[in-house]
Design a protein around this motif. Structure first.
Motif, PDB file in Angstrom:
ATOM      1  N   VAL A  57       0.820  -1.215   0.000  1.00 63.79           N
ATOM      2  CA  VAL A  57       0.000   0.000   0.000  1.00 63.79           C
ATOM      3  C   VAL A  57       0.853   1.264   0.000  1.00 63.79           C
ATOM      4  CG1 VAL A  57      -1.909  -1.161   1.165  1.00 63.79           C
ATOM      5  CG2 VAL A  57      -0.157  -0.027   2.534  1.00 63.79           C
ATOM      6  N   LEU A  58       2.143   1.137  -0.196  1.00 58.39           N
ATOM      7  CA  LEU A  58       3.027   2.304  -0.135  1.00 58.39           C
ATOM      8  C   LEU A  58       3.161   3.021  -1.468  1.00 58.39           C
ATOM      9  CD1 LEU A  58       5.909   1.021   2.162  1.00 58.39           C
ATOM     10  CD2 LEU A  58       3.883   2.348   2.781  1.00 58.39           C
ATOM     11  N   GLY A  59       2.618   2.459  -2.513  1.00 63.41           N
ATOM     12  CA  GLY A  59       2.725   3.109  -3.811  1.00 63.41           C
ATOM     13  C   GLY A  59       4.031   2.766  -4.496  1.00 63.41           C
ATOM     14  N   SER A  60       4.330   3.472  -5.543  1.00 65.93           N
ATOM     15  CA  SER A  60       5.518   3.192  -6.344  1.00 65.93           C
ATOM     16  C   SER A  60       6.767   3.699  -5.642  1.00 65.93           C
ATOM     17  CB  SER A  60       5.395   3.846  -7.719  1.00 65.93           C
ATOM     18  OG  SER A  60       5.245   5.248  -7.581  1.00 65.93           O
ATOM     19  N   MET A  61       7.851   2.960  -5.811  1.00 65.45           N
ATOM     20  CA  MET A  61       9.142   3.318  -5.247  1.00 65.45           C
ATOM     21  C   MET A  61      10.003   3.982  -6.321  1.00 65.45           C
ATOM     22  SD  MET A  61       9.298   2.558  -2.050  1.00 65.45           S
ATOM     23  CE  MET A  61       8.026   1.877  -0.984  1.00 65.45           C
ATOM     24  N   PRO A  62      11.062   4.684  -5.949  1.00 67.18           N
ATOM     25  CA  PRO A  62      11.933   5.303  -6.952  1.00 67.18           C
ATOM     26  C   PRO A  62      12.537   4.262  -7.899  1.00 67.18           C
ATOM     27  CG  PRO A  62      12.400   6.169  -4.774  1.00 67.18           C
ATOM     28  CD  PRO A  62      11.465   5.033  -4.574  1.00 67.18           C
ATOM     29  N   ALA A  63      12.614   4.607  -9.141  1.00 64.43           N
ATOM     30  CA  ALA A  63      13.186   3.708 -10.154  1.00 64.43           C
ATOM     31  C   ALA A  63      14.706   3.777 -10.078  1.00 64.43           C
ATOM     32  CB  ALA A  63      12.677   4.090 -11.541  1.00 64.43           C
ATOM     33  N   VAL A  64      15.231   3.210  -9.013  1.00 57.43           N
ATOM     34  CA  VAL A  64      16.669   3.263  -8.747  1.00 57.43           C
ATOM     35  C   VAL A  64      17.139   1.848  -8.445  1.00 57.43           C
ATOM     36  CG1 VAL A  64      18.467   4.202  -7.241  1.00 57.43           C
ATOM     37  CG2 VAL A  64      16.513   5.618  -7.862  1.00 57.43           C
ATOM     38  N   GLU A  65      18.303   1.518  -8.936  1.00 57.83           N
ATOM     39  CA  GLU A  65      18.908   0.219  -8.627  1.00 57.83           C
ATOM     40  C   GLU A  65      19.292   0.178  -7.153  1.00 57.83           C
ATOM     41  OE1 GLU A  65      20.315  -3.589  -9.172  1.00 57.83           O
ATOM     42  OE2 GLU A  65      19.340  -2.342 -10.692  1.00 57.83           O
ATOM     43  N   PRO A  66      18.780  -0.807  -6.374  1.00 54.24           N
ATOM     44  CA  PRO A  66      19.089  -0.831  -4.935  1.00 54.24           C
ATOM     45  C   PRO A  66      20.575  -0.922  -4.626  1.00 54.24           C
ATOM     46  CG  PRO A  66      17.255  -2.292  -5.445  1.00 54.24           C
ATOM     47  CD  PRO A  66      17.817  -1.849  -6.754  1.00 54.24           C
ATOM     48  N   GLY A  67      21.363  -1.562  -5.524  1.00 50.60           N
ATOM     49  CA  GLY A  67      22.789  -1.703  -5.270  1.00 50.60           C
ATOM     50  C   GLY A  67      23.628  -0.550  -5.750  1.00 50.60           C
ATOM     51  N   SER A  68      23.013   0.445  -6.373  1.00 49.82           N
ATOM     52  CA  SER A  68      23.761   1.596  -6.859  1.00 49.82           C
ATOM     53  C   SER A  68      24.059   2.559  -5.714  1.00 49.82           C
ATOM     54  CB  SER A  68      22.979   2.305  -7.963  1.00 49.82           C
ATOM     55  OG  SER A  68      21.753   2.809  -7.454  1.00 49.82           O
ATOM     56  N   ALA A  69      24.824   3.601  -6.028  1.00 51.74           N
ATOM     57  CA  ALA A  69      25.168   4.593  -5.010  1.00 51.74           C
ATOM     58  C   ALA A  69      23.923   5.325  -4.504  1.00 51.74           C
ATOM     59  CB  ALA A  69      26.184   5.595  -5.568  1.00 51.74           C
ATOM     60  N   ILE A  70      23.020   5.676  -5.423  1.00 51.69           N
ATOM     61  CA  ILE A  70      21.784   6.356  -5.018  1.00 51.69           C
ATOM     62  C   ILE A  70      20.904   5.401  -4.200  1.00 51.69           C
ATOM     63  CG2 ILE A  70      19.716   7.529  -5.856  1.00 51.69           C
ATOM     64  CD1 ILE A  70      21.274   8.453  -8.259  1.00 51.69           C
ATOM     65  N   GLY A  71      20.871   4.120  -4.620  1.00 53.95           N
ATOM     66  CA  GLY A  71      20.093   3.143  -3.867  1.00 53.95           C
ATOM     67  C   GLY A  71      20.604   2.957  -2.453  1.00 53.95           C
ATOM     68  N   LEU A  72      21.906   2.933  -2.271  1.00 54.76           N
ATOM     69  CA  LEU A  72      22.479   2.826  -0.933  1.00 54.76           C
ATOM     70  C   LEU A  72      22.229   4.102  -0.127  1.00 54.76           C
ATOM     71  CD1 LEU A  72      25.865   1.059  -1.735  1.00 54.76           C
ATOM     72  CD2 LEU A  72      23.766   0.038  -0.852  1.00 54.76           C
ATOM     73  N   LEU A  73      22.212   5.261  -0.822  1.00 52.58           N
ATOM     74  CA  LEU A  73      21.879   6.509  -0.132  1.00 52.58           C
ATOM     75  C   LEU A  73      20.442   6.480   0.384  1.00 52.58           C
ATOM     76  CD1 LEU A  73      22.493   9.430   0.691  1.00 52.58           C
ATOM     77  CD2 LEU A  73      21.813  10.131  -1.610  1.00 52.58           C
ATOM     78  N   ILE A  74      19.523   5.977  -0.441  1.00 51.82           N
ATOM     79  CA  ILE A  74      18.127   5.843   0.006  1.00 51.82           C
ATOM     80  C   ILE A  74      18.043   4.894   1.198  1.00 51.82           C
ATOM     81  CG2 ILE A  74      15.833   5.057  -0.675  1.00 51.82           C
ATOM     82  CD1 ILE A  74      16.442   5.946  -3.501  1.00 51.82           C
ATOM     83  N   LEU A  75      18.812   3.790   1.147  1.00 54.88           N
ATOM     84  CA  LEU A  75      18.823   2.835   2.256  1.00 54.88           C
ATOM     85  C   LEU A  75      19.285   3.499   3.548  1.00 54.88           C
ATOM     86  CD1 LEU A  75      18.520  -0.192   3.088  1.00 54.88           C
ATOM     87  CD2 LEU A  75      20.945  -0.453   2.541  1.00 54.88           C
ATOM     88  N   ALA A  76      20.350   4.298   3.462  1.00 54.97           N
ATOM     89  CA  ALA A  76      20.844   5.001   4.648  1.00 54.97           C
ATOM     90  C   ALA A  76      19.819   6.013   5.155  1.00 54.97           C
ATOM     91  CB  ALA A  76      22.167   5.694   4.332  1.00 54.97           C
ATOM     92  N   GLN A  77      19.128   6.684   4.245  1.00 58.73           N
ATOM     93  CA  GLN A  77      18.103   7.645   4.652  1.00 58.73           C
ATOM     94  C   GLN A  77      16.976   6.960   5.413  1.00 58.73           C
ATOM     95  OE1 GLN A  77      16.918   9.582   1.016  1.00 58.73           O
ATOM     96  NE2 GLN A  77      18.446  11.206   1.220  1.00 58.73           N
ATOM     97  N   GLN A  78      16.556   5.791   4.960  1.00 60.78           N
ATOM     98  CA  GLN A  78      15.471   5.083   5.639  1.00 60.78           C
ATOM     99  C   GLN A  78      15.885   4.641   7.038  1.00 60.78           C
ATOM    100  OE1 GLN A  78      12.567   5.340   4.004  1.00 60.78           O
ATOM    101  NE2 GLN A  78      13.930   6.384   2.575  1.00 60.78           N
ATOM    102  N   ILE A  79      17.145   4.253   7.180  1.00 62.74           N
ATOM    103  CA  ILE A  79      17.637   3.874   8.509  1.00 62.74           C
ATOM    104  C   ILE A  79      17.627   5.087   9.440  1.00 62.74           C
ATOM    105  CG2 ILE A  79      19.648   3.038   9.781  1.00 62.74           C
ATOM    106  CD1 ILE A  79      20.340   1.325   7.359  1.00 62.74           C
ATOM    107  N   VAL A  80      18.047   6.237   8.917  1.00 55.09           N
ATOM    108  CA  VAL A  80      18.057   7.463   9.734  1.00 55.09           C
ATOM    109  C   VAL A  80      16.631   7.836  10.136  1.00 55.09           C
ATOM    110  CG1 VAL A  80      18.539   9.935   9.668  1.00 55.09           C
ATOM    111  CG2 VAL A  80      20.223   8.321   8.788  1.00 55.09           C
ATOM    112  N   ILE A  81      15.675   7.698   9.224  1.00 53.89           N
ATOM    113  CA  ILE A  81      14.279   8.033   9.532  1.00 53.89           C
ATOM    114  C   ILE A  81      13.748   7.123  10.641  1.00 53.89           C
ATOM    115  CG2 ILE A  81      11.932   8.068   8.617  1.00 53.89           C
ATOM    116  CD1 ILE A  81      13.147   8.829   5.905  1.00 53.89           C
TER     117      ILE A  81
END
Length: 265
Positions: A57-81
């Motif tokens: 139910v969260l809707g669409s996620m960013p079209a980013v490769e999870p293993g890329s640099a941007i994907g890892l940045l998103i992962l770190a952001q979610q941990i901080v949140i």
């Protein structure tokens, strides 16, 4: 024959791993569940279940490769949140334990300590008592359910996105940290006032009767006065904790909204 492309696999992995990282960060830092005595398997299992429930139910996620640099940045952001939400809720218990520390020191029980597994340190018995009462009140007030509701609403207030956070949210979180001292003093104020009067009375008695051994008489008097005032103040503990719980929930949502770069102002 079912064929899955690498783009679809990356989209499915991102749709699971990014919400999961926010959820497990919250579970690991939240009150009660974040206690080191809670098994890691329970934390991971609960996080997986919540992710499977919320992800569709969260809707669409960013079209980013999870293993890329941007994907890892998103992962770190979610941990901080997740850690920010858990820290906002944990401040309530820190304030209660601070009130217990102040009360225990004033009562003369500063030397009576037990090992606190939640903070991995020694804490006075009065702080342990108030911490256990706060935990029971938190569960009785359905604080854990409110926290899950806040977690679901956090994806609307601050969606998964590669955009950097706004600094306004973290300033609000730092300001909320001041509630530790304010709420701790408010909770311990009745005991501090009663013991101040008791110590003044003992000082007057010592001046009137110098032969009175204030060390042998004053300690049991201050100890008894502290426990009596603590017993009288306990019925007013639940409404104050209820107000602090709702204030923490509102502050956590405010921090998320202010941290969203799309929020005006």
């Amino acid at each position: 024959m079912i064929s899955v492309t690498s783009a679809q696999l990356s989209a499915w992995l991102g749709a699971f791993i990014w919400p999961f990282s926010r959820i497990i960060a919250l579970v690991s830092s939240a009150p009660i569940l974040g206690n080191p005595s809670v098994p890691v398997r329970l934390k991971v299992g609960l996080s997986v279940v919540l992710t499977l429930v919320l992800a569709p139910v969260l809707g669409s996620m960013p079209a980013v490769e999870p293993g890329s640099a941007i994907g890892l940045l998103i992962l770190a952001q979610q941990i901080v949140i997740g850690v920010a939400i858990g820290t906002t809720m944990r401040i309530i218990f820190t304030a209660v334990e601070m009130a217990g520390n102040i009360a225990g020191m004033q009562m003369g029980l500063g030397f009576a300590t037990f090992f606190d597994p939640q903070n991995a340190a020694q804490s006075p018995v009065v702080a342990q008592l108030l911490g256990l009462l706060a935990t029971l009140f938190f569960l009785a007030l359905n604080g854990h359910l409110y926290m899950i509701e806040l977690l679901a609403q956090s994806f609307n207030a601050l969606p998964v996105s590669p955009q950097p956070f706004s600094a306004a949210g973290w300033r609000a979180l730092a300001g909320w940290g001041g509630e530790i001292f304010l709420a701790g003093l408010l909770l311990s104020m009745p005991i501090m006032a009663a013991l101040l009067i008791t110590n003044l009375a003992l000082g007057i008695m010592t001046r009137a009767a110098p032969q009175l051994n204030v060390f042998s008489v004053g300690f049991p008097i201050t100890l008894a006065a502290g426990f009596v005032v603590l017993a009288i103040a306990l019925p007013y503990f639940a409404p104050l904790l209820d107000r602090m719980l709702h204030d923490a929930l509102q502050m956590a949502m405010q921090v998320l909204r202010l941290a969203n770069p799309a929020t005006p102002g």
